[in-house]
Design a protein around this motif. Structure first.
Motif, PDB file in Angstrom:
ATOM      1  N   THR B 116       0.807  -1.222   0.000  1.00  0.00           N
ATOM      2  CA  THR B 116       0.000   0.000   0.000  1.00  0.00           C
ATOM      3  C   THR B 116       0.841   1.273   0.000  1.00  0.00           C
ATOM      4  N   CYS B 117       2.122   1.169   0.209  1.00  0.00           N
ATOM      5  CA  CYS B 117       2.967   2.372   0.276  1.00  0.00           C
ATOM      6  C   CYS B 117       2.969   3.093  -1.069  1.00  0.00           C
ATOM      7  N   VAL B 118       2.725   4.430  -1.006  1.00  0.00           N
ATOM      8  CA  VAL B 118       2.693   5.185  -2.255  1.00  0.00           C
ATOM      9  C   VAL B 118       3.941   6.050  -2.401  1.00  0.00           C
ATOM     10  N   ALA B 119       4.888   5.885  -1.510  1.00  0.00           N
ATOM     11  CA  ALA B 119       6.158   6.614  -1.585  1.00  0.00           C
ATOM     12  C   ALA B 119       5.960   8.119  -1.580  1.00  0.00           C
ATOM     13  N   CYS B 120       5.070   8.603  -0.677  1.00  0.00           N
ATOM     14  CA  CYS B 120       4.853  10.050  -0.594  1.00  0.00           C
ATOM     15  C   CYS B 120       6.033  10.731   0.081  1.00  0.00           C
ATOM     16  N   GLY B 121       6.786   9.979   0.894  1.00  0.00           N
ATOM     17  CA  GLY B 121       7.980  10.556   1.511  1.00  0.00           C
ATOM     18  C   GLY B 121       7.737  11.275   2.812  1.00  0.00           C
ATOM     19  N   LEU B 122       6.519  11.242   3.332  1.00  0.00           N
ATOM     20  CA  LEU B 122       6.214  11.922   4.595  1.00  0.00           C
ATOM     21  C   LEU B 122       7.032  11.324   5.751  1.00  0.00           C
ATOM     22  N   CYS B 123       7.111   9.990   5.752  1.00  0.00           N
ATOM     23  CA  CYS B 123       7.848   9.320   6.833  1.00  0.00           C
ATOM     24  C   CYS B 123       9.338   9.663   6.773  1.00  0.00           C
ATOM     25  N   VAL B 124       9.849   9.830   5.550  1.00  0.00           N
ATOM     26  CA  VAL B 124      11.263  10.186   5.399  1.00  0.00           C
ATOM     27  C   VAL B 124      11.519  11.532   6.066  1.00  0.00           C
ATOM     28  N   GLU B 125      10.532  12.441   5.888  1.00  0.00           N
ATOM     29  CA  GLU B 125      10.669  13.781   6.452  1.00  0.00           C
ATOM     30  C   GLU B 125      10.645  13.762   7.974  1.00  0.00           C
ATOM     31  N   VAL B 126       9.722  12.977   8.546  1.00  0.00           N
ATOM     32  CA  VAL B 126       9.528  13.076  10.001  1.00  0.00           C
ATOM     33  C   VAL B 126      10.531  12.249  10.784  1.00  0.00           C
ATOM     34  N   CYS B 127      11.128  11.252  10.190  1.00  0.00           N
ATOM     35  CA  CYS B 127      11.987  10.353  10.975  1.00  0.00           C
ATOM     36  C   CYS B 127      13.146  11.111  11.623  1.00  0.00           C
ATOM     37  N   PRO B 128      13.262  11.093  12.952  1.00  0.00           N
ATOM     38  CA  PRO B 128      14.345  11.836  13.603  1.00  0.00           C
ATOM     39  C   PRO B 128      15.715  11.187  13.397  1.00  0.00           C
ATOM     40  N   TYR B 129      15.736   9.947  12.937  1.00  0.00           N
ATOM     41  CA  TYR B 129      17.008   9.226  12.836  1.00  0.00           C
ATOM     42  C   TYR B 129      17.458   9.011  11.395  1.00  0.00           C
ATOM     43  N   GLU B 130      16.725   9.583  10.465  1.00  0.00           N
ATOM     44  CA  GLU B 130      17.048   9.424   9.044  1.00  0.00           C
ATOM     45  C   GLU B 130      17.200   7.945   8.695  1.00  0.00           C
ATOM     46  N   ALA B 131      16.288   7.149   9.231  1.00  0.00           N
ATOM     47  CA  ALA B 131      16.368   5.699   9.013  1.00  0.00           C
ATOM     48  C   ALA B 131      15.579   5.273   7.783  1.00  0.00           C
ATOM     49  N   ILE B 132      14.715   6.159   7.288  1.00  0.00           N
ATOM     50  CA  ILE B 132      13.841   5.763   6.178  1.00  0.00           C
ATOM     51  C   ILE B 132      14.331   6.406   4.885  1.00  0.00           C
ATOM     52  N   THR B 133      14.363   5.607   3.845  1.00  0.00           N
ATOM     53  CA  THR B 133      14.713   6.124   2.516  1.00  0.00           C
ATOM     54  C   THR B 133      13.687   5.573   1.535  1.00  0.00           C
ATOM     55  N   LEU B 134      13.576   6.235   0.394  1.00  0.00           N
ATOM     56  CA  LEU B 134      12.710   5.704  -0.663  1.00  0.00           C
ATOM     57  C   LEU B 134      13.592   4.889  -1.599  1.00  0.00           C
ATOM     58  N   VAL B 135      13.191   3.653  -1.834  1.00  0.00           N
ATOM     59  CA  VAL B 135      13.993   2.803  -2.718  1.00  0.00           C
ATOM     60  C   VAL B 135      13.088   2.224  -3.808  1.00  0.00           C
ATOM     61  N   GLU B 136      13.732   1.865  -4.883  1.00  0.00           N
ATOM     62  CA  GLU B 136      13.002   1.236  -5.984  1.00  0.00           C
ATOM     63  C   GLU B 136      13.292  -0.250  -5.895  1.00  0.00           C
ATOM     64  N   LYS B 137      12.259  -1.046  -5.821  1.00  0.00           N
ATOM     65  CA  LYS B 137      12.502  -2.485  -5.721  1.00  0.00           C
ATOM     66  C   LYS B 137      11.306  -3.259  -6.263  1.00  0.00           C
ATOM     67  N   PRO B 138      11.488  -4.513  -6.586  1.00  0.00           N
ATOM     68  CA  PRO B 138      10.350  -5.304  -7.062  1.00  0.00           C
ATOM     69  C   PRO B 138       9.413  -5.641  -5.903  1.00  0.00           C
ATOM     70  N   VAL B 139       8.140  -5.429  -6.115  1.00  0.00           N
ATOM     71  CA  VAL B 139       7.149  -5.752  -5.093  1.00  0.00           C
ATOM     72  C   VAL B 139       6.144  -6.723  -5.709  1.00  0.00           C
ATOM     73  N   MET B 140       5.900  -7.782  -5.011  1.00  0.00           N
ATOM     74  CA  MET B 140       4.970  -8.793  -5.524  1.00  0.00           C
ATOM     75  C   MET B 140       3.596  -8.176  -5.745  1.00  0.00           C
ATOM     76  N   PHE B 141       2.962  -8.525  -6.818  1.00  0.00           N
ATOM     77  CA  PHE B 141       1.639  -8.044  -7.245  1.00  0.00           C
ATOM     78  C   PHE B 141       1.651  -6.606  -7.739  1.00  0.00           C
ATOM     79  N   ARG B 142       2.770  -5.894  -7.613  1.00  0.00           N
ATOM     80  CA  ARG B 142       2.729  -4.477  -8.004  1.00  0.00           C
ATOM     81  C   ARG B 142       3.659  -4.164  -9.166  1.00  0.00           C
ATOM     82  N   GLY B 143       4.721  -4.859  -9.321  1.00  0.00           N
ATOM     83  CA  GLY B 143       5.601  -4.553 -10.440  1.00  0.00           C
ATOM     84  C   GLY B 143       7.054  -4.801 -10.090  1.00  0.00           C
TER      85      GLY B 143
END
Lengths: 146, 199, 626
Positions: B116-143
């Motif tokens: 369900t993740c749409v990669a809006c990047g909100l979590c990347v912004e709020v994370c105080p530890y810079e632990a979240i990044t947006l990555v491109e990867k194969p996801v089952m059923f999605r592409g």
């Protein structure tokens, strides 16, 4: 207002926010049954969804208890919570409810006994403004994805 | 006659920015009592002992210590430390070495629902530890190449800020702090009759 | 104190401040400000009738402001002399005291401060120490929580002559505390405030705990400490006694004190280091054992007396081990905590020693000083020719040089300690230092650089720090380059720029300019004079295009033998990294400039003679003509 009415209050407590042992013990064991304690890792974890659900479920008041700014265990978690929940609080007026129903208590390490005081104050406020206007509730079956 | 001594564990820690001044610690225990973690979370937590382990070259013990993984760098202890040691800096330096040695955190860190993740990047912004990044990867059923959020488990401290800000409930903490668990807990109480308080 | 006041040869001046000190050992002139008491000391008999009628109450600072006193009062009941004084800031001029004093007529509202000059032979400084104010540490809540008191407040509360007549009560409700916490190292051993250990607080905590336990056997007393330090005779036994009396000692520095808003009880949050657990214990009262700090006016005092201060602000002794009582200024001695924190036995010992040292001055007809003093060649001094200069007076850390345009500068020999700063600073080489004359040092430079100068590292070392540092490197068997050639002068201040130019003119490979660390200088500010000159030299050589590293400035203490060896080895590495032809080419290229700059030095009297002597020596040593 009849005296027998007891407001229902939900307390969201950041699990790091009460420094003094006695306060935490009181919260854990001596809360009256009309007050529900929900512990979260950080006030930043409190999704507006939780607050909305509490209101939908019929809570008359909500207390959010967290750490002082700059003293957040997760660096800036409580700042995020402030922004998000403050916004949500203003949204209450739009729904025709009183903003006072949501109260924030940013408690410093040395403020022994403040949480009891805050709860008493909130209950006092709720008693003067009366029970919440019930929203149409939506029953959420257990386990369903939100 | 200066001997070129081999690099000790303490030297390795000192070499990482933030890990300096480790040897200044005289074990007063101010940091331990200032910290919330031993109070609230993990009785084994003790930064003073971890610094001592680092000083004494107890590498394996240090990496296996829960303290290595639990410090959230709130720096309450930094302002209280009489020796002005940046304790979280030292602890993070030890963690860095532990990660290099192949150890991983035992925290229940945030998980992404890639469906369900749409990669809006909100979590990347709020994370105080810079632990979240947006990555491109194969996801089952999605592409084969879908952009989704990705959590680095060694950086994530499980605060849940991302979960609270996600608009599609696609990122969250597992178990007792998941959206479902918290709301179920809330509703269970709501369904129960209010006990009348006699005044 | 009473005995001292009664002694015919002791003149006790209280309520008096030292304004100025002039002169030198055996011949000081001291200006004193006798503050006006508004009570004539000779007439006051200390009956106290005036205080009885005085309507104004002010906080009693002797009781740590826990109790009131009158606007006319004695500072404390054992005051010597027992003379009342009026606090004019509080007095409302009702003159009731004048009536009460009656026929004695001791009260005089028109009194003013008196300035007097006194001749003294020697001076003992025993100004003591002050207390750290813990209210700047919010975590302990001093000032916010009434039941958190300082050690000195506790001292008054538990004193039978104190405001509570010895009945220990807690300030919030007047109840007797049953549980007491004593917290050590409040503001001391703390890099944020005072990095030093305050020396006596551990013993002080133990003493207070034992006294209180004796008076209140059922009191629960806990001492929180980082380390308990009981270094002197009988101290550890005293500590054992306290432990046997069931006083709890908890290792762990509390991070926070919280207060119950209703009972005003205090909760001390600390780690119990022995258990590795965080504890939160409830107490009725907390005593903060605060740090000892220098007197707030120590800076002014040091400039009045012209004595230096160690880091932190304590007065500096002449030598930490061998002359701990003398100051850098002859005839001024230190006693007690003003020199460094010490407990009563040590203060008494130092006080007795200071009295003996001071007595030596008073009984001597002549006073021996180090022979390395500065001397002015009056015919060379341009001040005598009516020109403005005064560089020598500016460089002198002791104020030993009297300078006036139209007259040659004059060195007060008794004040001179022989750092040589003036000698090196004088642009006309009109001053010389006995036993370290320009000619002597130049001759040494010539001798040291006689052979293969481009391979040599000429090291200027100061007598007190870097020379012993090099010594230590030797006795510790730290190997350093054999190309090093050491040259001793008294202080970095004596390292004349001309010496450096001359060394490079002769083709020295590298030159080290080394001295004490700024705070350790044996000659108060001598190192700073040298350091400023070294800065100028560094800039000049950079401008000339000298390879960096050939001239190096390092501050090396007597304990840093390893550093000395390291620096020399690094310099050797620098020299090795320059190809030999390039080095020789650079030396040749810079020689004319060096020649020009060092020329004046070579015109100094005696230089030719000394150089001739050194040439003879070289010939004798090397067996060939130079």
């Amino acid at each position: 207002m009849n005296d027998t009415w007891t407001p229902r209050i939900v307390v969201f407590q950041c699990q790091y926010s009460l420094y003094c042992e006695a306060d935490q013990k009181w919260m854990d064991t001596q809360l009256p049954p009309h007050i529900k304690l929900i512990k979260v890792p950080c006030t930043g974890r409190i999704s507006p969804l939780f607050v909305l659900n509490a209101i939908q479920g019929g809570a008359d008041g909500i207390l959010v208890s967290g750490c002082q700014p700059e003293k957040c265990h997760f660096k800036e978690g409580n700042l995020g919570a402030r922004r998000q929940l403050d916004e949500f609080r203003r949204f209450l007026t739009y729904l025709g409810m009183e903003e006072e129903r949501i109260r924030f208590a940013w408690i410093d390490l040395s403020e022994r006994g403040r949480i009891q005081q805050e709860l008493a104050d909130l209950e006092e406020t709720i008693r003067t403004i009366g029970p919440i206007r019930r929203l149409v509730t939506r029953a959420i079956p257990v386990g369903e994805k939100l | 006659m200066s001997h070129e001594s081999s690099e000790t564990f303490a030297d390795q820690v000192r070499a990482i920015p933030g890990g300096e001044h480790l040897e200044m610690c005289y074990s007063c225990g101010t940091c331990v009592s200032k910290c919330m973690i031993q109070h609230k979370f993990e009785p084994e937590y003790n930064p003073r002992r971890l610094i001592r382990k680092a000083m004494m070259g107890m590498k394996q013990e240090a990496f296996g210590d829960k303290t290595t993984w639990l410090c959230s760098a709130c720096d309450l202890c930094y302002s209280a430390c009489p020796q002005e040691i940046h304790i979280s800096g030292v602890l993070l330096a030890i963690r860095e070495l532990a990660i290099q040695a192949g150890y991983t955190t035992f925290l229940k860190t945030a998980v992404v629902d890639e469906l369900t993740c749409v990669a809006c990047g909100l979590c990347v912004e709020v994370c105080p530890y810079e632990a979240i990044t947006l990555v491109e990867k194969p996801v089952m059923f999605r592409g084969k190449a879908v952009t989704v959020a990705h959590v680095d488990p060694n950086r994530c401290m499980a605060c849940g800020l991302c979960a609270a800000s996600c608009r599609s409930a696609s990122i969250g903490l597992p178990d007792e702090f998941s959206n479902e668990a918290v709301i179920e807990n809330l509703w269970e109480w709501m369904r129960s009759p209010v006990v009348e308080v006699t005044e | 104190m009473v005995d001292a006041a009664r002694h015919p040869k002791v003149d006790v001046r209280t309520y008096t401040e030292v304004e100025r000190v002039e002169g030198f050992v055996g011949n000081f002139k001291v200006q004193l400000r006798e503050k006006s008491r508004y009570v004539i000391a000779d007439r006051c008999n200390g009956c106290g009738e005036c205080a009885k009628v005085c309507p104004i109450e002010v906080p009693n600072y002797f009781d740590m402001n826990l109790a009131p006193r009158k606007a006319i009062d004695v500072p404390m009941s054992q005051s010597v002399p027992l003379v009342y004084s009026i606090d004019m800031d509080a007095c409302i001029h009702c003159y009731k005291c004048v009536d009460a004093c009656g026929k004695l007529e001791a009260i005089d509202f028109s009194m003013e401060d008196k300035l007097v000059w006194e001749d003294v032979g020697s001076i003992v400084v025993a100004t003591g120490y002050s207390h750290f104010d813990p209210s700047v540490m919010p975590e302990y809540g001093y000032g916010r929580y009434p039941n958190v008191v300082t050690a000195i407040e506790m001292e008054r509360l538990n004193n039978s002559a104190g405001p509570t007549a010895g009945n220990l009560i807690r300030p919030s409700d007047g109840a007797n505390p049953k549980r007491l916490a004593i917290i050590n190292c409040v503001g001391s051993r703390d890099k944020r405030f005072n990095p030093w250990c305050s020396n006596f607080c551990c013993m002080y905590a133990i003493k207070n705990a034992i006294l209180l336990k004796q008076a209140y056997p059922d009191m629960d007393i806990t001492v929180y400490y980082i380390d308990i330090r009981t270094p002197s005779k009988g101290y550890e036994e005293f500590y054992d006694r306290a432990r046997k009396m069931d006083i709890h000692f908890t290792q762990g520095r509390p991070s926070l004190i919280t207060e119950d808003p209703e009972t005003r009880n205090l909760f001390v949050h600390s780690e119990d280091v022995a258990l590795g657990r965080v504890t939160e214990r409830e107490y009725d009262m907390v005593m903060l054992n605060q740090a000892a700090i220098p007197q707030p006016d120590a800076d002014e005092m040091s400039s009045v007396l012209n004595i230096s201060q160690s880091p932190g602000g304590w007065f500096m002794e002449y030598h930490p081990k061998l002359r701990p009582i003398d100051t850098p200024t002859d005839g001024i001695f230190l006693a007690g905590a003003c020199q460094g924190i010490k407990d009563i036995p040590a203060s008494v010992a130092q006080g007795s020693a200071a009295a003996a040292r001071a007595g030596r001055v008073l009984h001597a007809k002549e006073w021996e000083i180090e022979p390395v003093v500065a001397v002015v060649w009056e015919d060379r001094c341009i001040s005598a020719k009516g020109k403005k200069c005064g560089l020598c007076a500016k460089a002198c850390p002791y104020g030993a040089i009297e300078y006036e345009v139209g007259k040659a500068a004059h060195v007060v020999t008794a004040k001179c300690h022989g750092c040589g700063g003036c000698v090196a600073e004088c642009p006309h080489n009109a001053i010389t230092q006995l036993h370290f004359t320009d000619a002597q040092i130049l001759a040494q430079i010539h001798a040291l650089l006689a052979e293969k100068p481009e391979e040599k590292i000429l090291a200027f070392r100061c007598n007190w720090c870097s020379y012993p540092g090099a010594d230590l490197a030797g006795t510790s068997h730290f190997e350093y380059s054999a190309n090093e050639r050491g040259l001793r002068v008294m202080c970095a201040a004596r390292m004349d720029a001309d010496f450096i130019y001359e060394a490079f003119r002769l083709g020295a490979g590298a030159v080290l300019y080394s001295g004490c660390h700024p705070q350790d200088c044996h000659y108060i500010t001598g190192q700073r004079v040298g350091a400023r000159r070294a800065e100028r030299l560094l800039k000049a050589f950079e401008k000339m295009g000298m390879t960096p590293g050939r001239f190096r400035v390092e501050w090396i203490s007597a304990a840093e033998g390893d550093k000395y060896a390291r620096v020399i080895n690094e310099m050797q590495a620098t020299l090795d990294s320059i190809p030999k032809e390039k080095l020789l080419e650079e030396i040749e290229r810079l020689r004319p400039q060096m020649e020009k700059r060092a020329r004046r030095m070579r015109e100094t009297p005696q230089v030719e003679k000394a150089l001739e002597y050194s040439r003879e020596l070289e010939t004798a040593m090397t067996g060939k003509e130079v």
